[in-house]
Motif scaffolding. Structure first.
Motif, PDB file in Angstrom:
ATOM      1  N   SER A   1       0.841  -1.185   0.000  1.00 59.18           N
ATOM      2  CA  SER A   1       0.000   0.000   0.000  1.00 59.18           C
ATOM      3  C   SER A   1       0.884   1.245   0.000  1.00 59.18           C
ATOM      4  O   SER A   1       2.049   1.204   0.402  1.00 59.18           O
TER       5      SER A   1
ATOM      6  N   TRP B   1      -1.569   1.862  -4.366  1.00 59.22           N
ATOM      7  CA  TRP B   1      -0.612   0.772  -4.177  1.00 59.22           C
ATOM      8  C   TRP B   1       0.633   1.009  -5.017  1.00 59.22           C
ATOM      9  O   TRP B   1       0.558   1.557  -6.117  1.00 59.22           O
TER      10      TRP B   1
ATOM     11  N   GLY C   1      -6.159  -0.012   1.613  1.00 54.37           N
ATOM     12  CA  GLY C   1      -5.656   1.253   1.097  1.00 54.37           C
ATOM     13  C   GLY C   1      -6.071   1.506  -0.345  1.00 54.37           C
ATOM     14  O   GLY C   1      -6.274   0.569  -1.127  1.00 54.37           O
TER      15      GLY C   1
END
Length: 351
Positions: free
Chosen positions: A131, A143, A140
Protein backbone atom coordinates in the motif's frame (compact mmCIF):
# COMPACT_ATOMS: atom_id res chain seq x y z
CA UNK A 1 -6.36 15.46 7.77
CA UNK A 2 -6.92 16.31 11.42
CA UNK A 3 -10.19 17.76 12.66
CA UNK A 4 -8.45 21.11 13.25
CA UNK A 5 -7.25 21.19 9.65
CA UNK A 6 -10.51 20.60 7.86
CA UNK A 7 -11.55 23.31 5.39
CA UNK A 8 -13.97 25.91 6.70
CA UNK A 9 -15.92 26.08 3.44
CA UNK A 10 -19.21 24.17 3.53
CA UNK A 11 -21.72 23.83 0.70
CA UNK A 12 -24.26 21.51 -0.89
CA UNK A 13 -24.45 21.50 -4.66
CA UNK A 14 -27.18 20.15 -6.91
CA UNK A 15 -26.94 16.64 -8.31
CA UNK A 16 -27.02 18.03 -11.86
CA UNK A 17 -24.02 20.33 -11.33
CA UNK A 18 -21.52 17.82 -12.72
CA UNK A 19 -20.00 18.74 -16.09
CA UNK A 20 -20.75 15.53 -17.96
CA UNK A 21 -18.95 16.39 -21.20
CA UNK A 22 -16.51 18.95 -22.60
CA UNK A 23 -18.11 22.32 -23.35
CA UNK A 24 -17.05 21.97 -26.99
CA UNK A 25 -19.44 19.01 -27.27
CA UNK A 26 -22.38 21.40 -27.08
CA UNK A 27 -20.92 24.27 -29.06
CA UNK A 28 -19.24 26.24 -26.26
CA UNK A 29 -15.61 27.25 -26.76
CA UNK A 30 -13.13 26.40 -24.04
CA UNK A 31 -12.73 30.05 -23.06
CA UNK A 32 -16.49 30.71 -23.14
CA UNK A 33 -17.28 28.78 -19.96
CA UNK A 34 -18.42 30.71 -16.89
CA UNK A 35 -15.85 32.47 -14.71
CA UNK A 36 -16.66 33.64 -11.20
CA UNK A 37 -14.36 36.42 -10.01
CA UNK A 38 -14.22 36.71 -6.21
CA UNK A 39 -12.71 39.83 -4.63
CA UNK A 40 -13.22 41.40 -1.20
CA UNK A 41 -15.42 44.05 -2.80
CA UNK A 42 -17.80 41.56 -4.37
CA UNK A 43 -18.30 38.77 -6.85
CA UNK A 44 -18.62 39.04 -10.62
CA UNK A 45 -20.03 36.49 -13.09
CA UNK A 46 -18.37 36.65 -16.51
CA UNK A 47 -16.86 34.37 -19.14
CA UNK A 48 -13.36 32.94 -18.97
CA UNK A 49 -12.40 34.94 -22.06
CA UNK A 50 -12.86 38.05 -19.87
CA UNK A 51 -10.02 36.99 -17.53
CA UNK A 52 -7.73 39.79 -18.71
CA UNK A 53 -10.17 42.44 -17.49
CA UNK A 54 -9.36 41.43 -13.91
CA UNK A 55 -5.58 41.31 -14.33
CA UNK A 56 -3.13 44.20 -14.60
CA UNK A 57 -0.01 44.83 -16.70
CA UNK A 58 2.86 43.46 -14.66
CA UNK A 59 0.87 40.54 -13.24
CA UNK A 60 2.30 37.06 -13.74
CA UNK A 61 0.29 33.94 -14.52
CA UNK A 62 2.04 30.69 -13.57
CA UNK A 63 0.80 27.65 -15.47
CA UNK A 64 1.52 23.93 -15.42
CA UNK A 65 2.96 22.45 -18.63
CA UNK A 66 2.45 18.81 -17.61
CA UNK A 67 0.61 16.81 -20.25
CA UNK A 68 -2.06 14.26 -19.41
CA UNK A 69 -1.23 10.60 -20.00
CA UNK A 70 -3.76 7.99 -21.13
CA UNK A 71 -3.35 6.56 -17.64
CA UNK A 72 -6.28 4.10 -17.46
CA UNK A 73 -5.69 0.53 -18.60
CA UNK A 74 -7.98 -2.50 -18.68
CA UNK A 75 -6.98 -5.47 -16.58
CA UNK A 76 -8.03 -8.89 -15.35
CA UNK A 77 -8.03 -9.96 -11.72
CA UNK A 78 -8.89 -13.59 -11.04
CA UNK A 79 -10.85 -13.63 -14.29
CA UNK A 80 -12.81 -10.47 -13.50
CA UNK A 81 -12.35 -7.25 -15.52
CA UNK A 82 -10.96 -4.28 -13.62
CA UNK A 83 -9.53 -0.83 -14.42
CA UNK A 84 -6.02 0.23 -13.43
CA UNK A 85 -5.25 3.92 -12.99
CA UNK A 86 -1.53 4.70 -13.23
CA UNK A 87 -0.80 7.61 -10.88
CA UNK A 88 2.94 8.26 -10.64
CA UNK A 89 6.30 6.65 -11.38
CA UNK A 90 8.43 6.08 -8.28
CA UNK A 91 11.23 4.16 -9.99
CA UNK A 92 11.85 2.48 -13.33
CA UNK A 93 8.79 0.28 -13.84
CA UNK A 94 7.61 0.83 -10.28
CA UNK A 95 4.42 2.89 -10.23
CA UNK A 96 1.77 4.05 -7.83
CA UNK A 97 -1.56 2.68 -9.07
CA UNK A 98 -5.21 2.59 -8.12
CA UNK A 99 -7.42 -0.41 -8.92
CA UNK A 100 -11.17 -0.12 -9.55
CA UNK A 101 -13.92 -2.37 -10.91
CA UNK A 102 -14.38 -2.16 -14.66
CA UNK A 103 -16.70 0.47 -16.06
CA UNK A 104 -17.53 3.72 -14.31
CA UNK A 105 -17.28 2.44 -10.76
CA UNK A 106 -17.10 5.15 -8.14
CA UNK A 107 -15.09 3.14 -5.61
CA UNK A 108 -11.64 1.59 -5.51
CA UNK A 109 -10.91 -2.07 -4.71
CA UNK A 110 -10.25 -2.57 -1.01
CA UNK A 111 -9.05 -6.20 -0.92
CA UNK A 112 -5.72 -5.97 -2.75
CA UNK A 113 -2.96 -8.22 -1.38
CA UNK A 114 0.84 -7.82 -1.57
CA UNK A 115 2.31 -10.16 -4.16
CA UNK A 116 -0.93 -10.36 -6.14
CA UNK A 117 -0.52 -10.45 -9.93
CA UNK A 118 -2.87 -8.46 -12.18
CA UNK A 119 -2.94 -9.06 -15.94
CA UNK A 120 -3.14 -5.89 -18.02
CA UNK A 121 -3.75 -5.04 -21.68
CA UNK A 122 -1.11 -5.95 -24.24
CA UNK A 123 0.18 -9.00 -22.41
CA UNK A 124 1.63 -7.07 -19.46
CA UNK A 125 1.15 -7.49 -15.75
CA UNK A 126 1.33 -5.77 -12.39
CA UNK A 127 2.74 -7.31 -9.24
CA UNK A 128 1.35 -5.52 -6.21
CA UNK A 129 4.10 -4.60 -3.75
CA UNK A 130 2.59 -2.60 -0.86
CA UNK A 131 0.00 0.00 0.00
CA UNK A 132 1.09 3.60 -0.63
CA UNK A 133 2.28 5.90 0.83
CA UNK A 134 2.31 3.82 4.04
CA UNK A 135 2.93 0.08 3.58
CA UNK A 136 0.81 -2.40 5.44
CA UNK A 137 -2.46 -0.45 5.28
CA UNK A 138 -5.41 -2.82 4.86
CA UNK A 139 -7.92 -1.54 2.32
CA UNK A 140 -5.66 1.25 1.10
CA UNK A 141 -6.61 3.16 -2.05
CA UNK A 142 -3.18 3.52 -3.66
CA UNK A 143 -0.61 0.77 -4.18
CA UNK A 144 2.98 0.48 -5.27
CA UNK A 145 3.30 -2.04 -8.10
CA UNK A 146 5.99 -3.51 -10.32
CA UNK A 147 4.99 -3.03 -13.95
CA UNK A 148 5.90 -5.85 -16.33
CA UNK A 149 5.58 -4.50 -19.88
CA UNK A 150 7.67 -4.27 -23.01
CA UNK A 151 9.53 -0.95 -23.13
CA UNK A 152 8.97 1.97 -20.78
CA UNK A 153 5.66 2.51 -19.01
CA UNK A 154 4.79 5.87 -20.59
CA UNK A 155 5.16 4.34 -24.06
CA UNK A 156 3.09 1.36 -22.95
CA UNK A 157 0.32 3.71 -21.79
CA UNK A 158 0.43 5.55 -25.12
CA UNK A 159 -0.25 2.23 -26.86
CA UNK A 160 -2.81 0.69 -24.53
CA UNK A 161 -4.17 3.41 -22.23
CA UNK A 162 -7.09 5.79 -22.27
CA UNK A 163 -7.83 8.93 -20.24
CA UNK A 164 -9.05 8.33 -16.71
CA UNK A 165 -12.81 8.84 -16.63
CA UNK A 166 -15.21 8.79 -13.71
CA UNK A 167 -18.93 8.00 -13.55
CA UNK A 168 -20.08 11.60 -14.02
CA UNK A 169 -18.69 11.52 -17.59
CA UNK A 170 -20.86 8.87 -19.27
CA UNK A 171 -18.95 8.47 -22.55
CA UNK A 172 -15.26 8.40 -23.47
CA UNK A 173 -13.50 11.38 -25.07
CA UNK A 174 -10.20 11.48 -26.97
CA UNK A 175 -7.05 12.37 -25.06
CA UNK A 176 -6.92 15.77 -26.80
CA UNK A 177 -9.92 16.87 -24.72
CA UNK A 178 -7.81 16.26 -21.60
CA UNK A 179 -4.87 18.44 -22.67
CA UNK A 180 -4.35 22.14 -22.02
CA UNK A 181 -2.74 24.55 -24.48
CA UNK A 182 0.34 24.53 -22.24
CA UNK A 183 0.80 20.73 -22.17
CA UNK A 184 4.33 19.70 -23.15
CA UNK A 185 5.68 17.05 -20.77
CA UNK A 186 3.61 13.85 -20.33
CA UNK A 187 3.31 12.77 -16.72
CA UNK A 188 -0.06 13.71 -15.22
CA UNK A 189 -2.50 10.92 -14.46
CA UNK A 190 -5.33 13.44 -14.60
CA UNK A 191 -5.46 16.75 -16.42
CA UNK A 192 -4.23 19.88 -14.58
CA UNK A 193 -7.66 21.17 -15.47
CA UNK A 194 -7.53 24.75 -14.17
CA UNK A 195 -5.70 25.69 -17.38
CA UNK A 196 -8.12 23.90 -19.70
CA UNK A 197 -10.21 27.02 -20.49
CA UNK A 198 -7.21 28.90 -21.90
CA UNK A 199 -7.23 29.24 -25.69
CA UNK A 200 -4.35 30.36 -27.87
CA UNK A 201 -6.30 33.52 -28.63
CA UNK A 202 -6.73 34.32 -24.94
CA UNK A 203 -3.05 33.67 -24.21
CA UNK A 204 -2.07 36.00 -27.04
CA UNK A 205 -4.42 38.72 -25.77
CA UNK A 206 -3.08 38.45 -22.22
CA UNK A 207 0.56 38.71 -23.31
CA UNK A 208 -0.28 41.61 -25.60
CA UNK A 209 -1.85 43.40 -22.63
CA UNK A 210 1.30 43.04 -20.53
CA UNK A 211 0.39 39.93 -18.55
CA UNK A 212 3.42 37.65 -18.29
CA UNK A 213 3.17 33.85 -18.31
CA UNK A 214 5.66 31.49 -16.64
CA UNK A 215 5.80 27.71 -16.57
CA UNK A 216 6.18 25.09 -13.89
CA UNK A 217 5.83 21.32 -14.21
CA UNK A 218 3.89 19.27 -11.70
CA UNK A 219 2.69 15.82 -12.66
CA UNK A 220 -0.71 15.42 -11.05
CA UNK A 221 -1.63 12.02 -9.66
CA UNK A 222 -5.07 10.46 -9.46
CA UNK A 223 -7.56 12.64 -7.64
CA UNK A 224 -8.55 11.90 -4.07
CA UNK A 225 -11.41 9.43 -3.74
CA UNK A 226 -12.09 10.10 -0.07
CA UNK A 227 -13.22 13.34 1.51
CA UNK A 228 -10.47 14.62 3.79
CA UNK A 229 -7.75 12.51 2.17
CA UNK A 230 -4.55 14.49 1.79
CA UNK A 231 -2.91 14.64 -1.65
CA UNK A 232 -0.05 12.24 -2.29
CA UNK A 233 3.47 13.41 -3.11
CA UNK A 234 3.86 14.66 -6.69
CA UNK A 235 6.87 15.24 -8.93
CA UNK A 236 7.49 18.89 -9.76
CA UNK A 237 10.01 21.33 -11.19
CA UNK A 238 10.26 25.12 -10.95
CA UNK A 239 12.84 26.27 -13.52
CA UNK A 240 15.25 29.16 -12.88
CA UNK A 241 13.46 31.48 -15.33
CA UNK A 242 10.14 31.04 -13.52
CA UNK A 243 11.73 31.60 -10.11
CA UNK A 244 13.28 34.84 -11.37
CA UNK A 245 10.02 36.05 -12.90
CA UNK A 246 8.06 35.37 -9.70
CA UNK A 247 10.55 37.28 -7.56
CA UNK A 248 10.82 40.16 -10.05
CA UNK A 249 7.04 40.43 -10.25
CA UNK A 250 6.77 40.82 -6.48
CA UNK A 251 9.65 43.29 -6.40
CA UNK A 252 7.92 45.42 -9.04
CA UNK A 253 4.58 45.33 -7.22
CA UNK A 254 2.82 42.88 -9.53
CA UNK A 255 0.70 39.93 -8.53
CA UNK A 256 1.58 36.25 -8.96
CA UNK A 257 -1.56 34.37 -10.05
CA UNK A 258 -1.28 30.60 -10.00
CA UNK A 259 -3.36 28.66 -12.51
CA UNK A 260 -4.54 25.70 -10.48
CA UNK A 261 -3.70 23.96 -7.25
CA UNK A 262 -0.81 22.20 -9.03
CA UNK A 263 0.93 25.47 -9.92
CA UNK A 264 0.31 26.75 -6.39
CA UNK A 265 1.77 23.62 -4.81
CA UNK A 266 4.87 23.79 -7.01
CA UNK A 267 5.54 27.49 -6.33
CA UNK A 268 5.02 27.20 -2.60
CA UNK A 269 7.24 24.10 -2.49
CA UNK A 270 10.06 26.13 -4.08
CA UNK A 271 9.78 29.08 -1.67
CA UNK A 272 12.15 29.78 1.20
CA UNK A 273 11.11 31.07 4.62
CA UNK A 274 10.93 34.63 3.28
CA UNK A 275 8.70 33.72 0.34
CA UNK A 276 11.50 33.98 -2.22
CA UNK A 277 11.17 31.34 -4.93
CA UNK A 278 14.24 29.39 -5.98
CA UNK A 279 14.85 26.81 -8.68
CA UNK A 280 13.63 23.49 -7.34
CA UNK A 281 12.77 19.98 -8.50
CA UNK A 282 11.80 16.73 -6.86
CA UNK A 283 8.85 15.30 -4.96
CA UNK A 284 6.62 17.55 -2.92
CA UNK A 285 4.25 16.46 -0.17
CA UNK A 286 3.41 20.03 0.79
CA UNK A 287 -0.14 20.61 2.03
CA UNK A 288 -1.13 24.25 2.35
CA UNK A 289 -3.53 25.14 5.12
CA UNK A 290 -3.64 26.47 8.69
CA UNK A 291 -0.30 24.84 9.51
CA UNK A 292 1.40 26.14 6.34
CA UNK A 293 0.06 29.45 5.04
CA UNK A 294 0.59 30.67 1.50
CA UNK A 295 3.79 32.72 1.00
CA UNK A 296 4.06 33.31 -2.74
CA UNK A 297 0.74 33.18 -4.57
CA UNK A 298 -1.43 36.32 -4.60
CA UNK A 299 -4.37 34.90 -6.51
CA UNK A 300 -5.64 31.69 -8.03
CA UNK A 301 -7.45 30.47 -11.14
CA UNK A 302 -9.20 27.24 -10.20
CA UNK A 303 -11.99 24.83 -10.92
CA UNK A 304 -14.54 23.77 -8.32
CA UNK A 305 -13.71 21.16 -5.70
CA UNK A 306 -15.85 18.79 -3.68
CA UNK A 307 -17.03 19.66 -0.18
CA UNK A 308 -14.48 18.42 2.36
CA UNK A 309 -11.71 17.97 -0.22
CA UNK A 310 -8.21 18.90 0.93
CA UNK A 311 -7.91 21.19 -2.11
CA UNK A 312 -10.22 23.59 -0.30
CA UNK A 313 -7.53 24.03 2.36
CA UNK A 314 -5.20 25.26 -0.38
CA UNK A 315 -7.83 27.67 -1.70
CA UNK A 316 -8.41 29.02 1.80
CA UNK A 317 -4.64 29.38 2.33
CA UNK A 318 -4.47 31.58 -0.79
CA UNK A 319 -7.71 33.55 -0.58
CA UNK A 320 -8.94 33.19 3.01
CA UNK A 321 -11.89 31.11 4.26
CA UNK A 322 -14.45 33.92 3.97
CA UNK A 323 -13.77 34.71 0.31
CA UNK A 324 -13.68 31.02 -0.66
CA UNK A 325 -16.94 30.33 1.18
CA UNK A 326 -18.60 33.30 -0.53
CA UNK A 327 -17.40 32.10 -3.94
CA UNK A 328 -18.81 28.62 -3.37
CA UNK A 329 -22.16 29.96 -2.18
CA UNK A 330 -22.42 32.02 -5.37
CA UNK A 331 -21.30 29.11 -7.56
CA UNK A 332 -24.03 26.88 -6.13
CA UNK A 333 -26.67 29.61 -6.44
CA UNK A 334 -25.73 30.39 -10.05
CA UNK A 335 -25.49 26.75 -11.22
CA UNK A 336 -21.78 26.57 -11.97
CA UNK A 337 -20.51 23.21 -13.23
CA UNK A 338 -17.99 21.05 -11.37
CA UNK A 339 -15.08 18.77 -12.41
CA UNK A 340 -12.52 18.85 -15.21
CA UNK A 341 -14.94 19.99 -17.94
CA UNK A 342 -16.69 22.49 -15.66
CA UNK A 343 -16.58 26.20 -14.94
CA UNK A 344 -13.87 28.30 -13.32
CA UNK A 345 -13.12 30.82 -10.59
CA UNK A 346 -10.59 33.60 -10.16
CA UNK A 347 -9.85 34.29 -6.49
CA UNK A 348 -8.23 37.68 -5.84
CA UNK A 349 -7.99 38.26 -2.08
CA UNK A 350 -6.16 41.56 -2.58
CA UNK A 351 -8.84 42.93 -4.87
Amino acid sequence: MTLANRPHTRFHRAADSDATEPPEAHGVARDAIKLLVARPGGISHVRFADLGEYLRPGDLLVVNNSATMPAAVAGQRAGQPIAIHFSAARAEKVWVVELRPAGNASRYLTDIRPGERIDISGGGALVMVSSYPQPGVHGGRLWMARVIVEGDVVSYLARHGRPIRYSYVPRPWPLSYYQTVFARHPGSAEMPSAARPFSTQLVTALVTDGIAIALITLHAGVSSAEMGELPAAELYAVPPATARLVNLTHTAGGRVIAVGTTATRALESAADADGVVEQAAGWTDLVLGPDRPCQVVDGLVTGWHEAGASHLLLLEAVAGPELVAAAYREAVEHSYLWHEFGDSALLLPGG
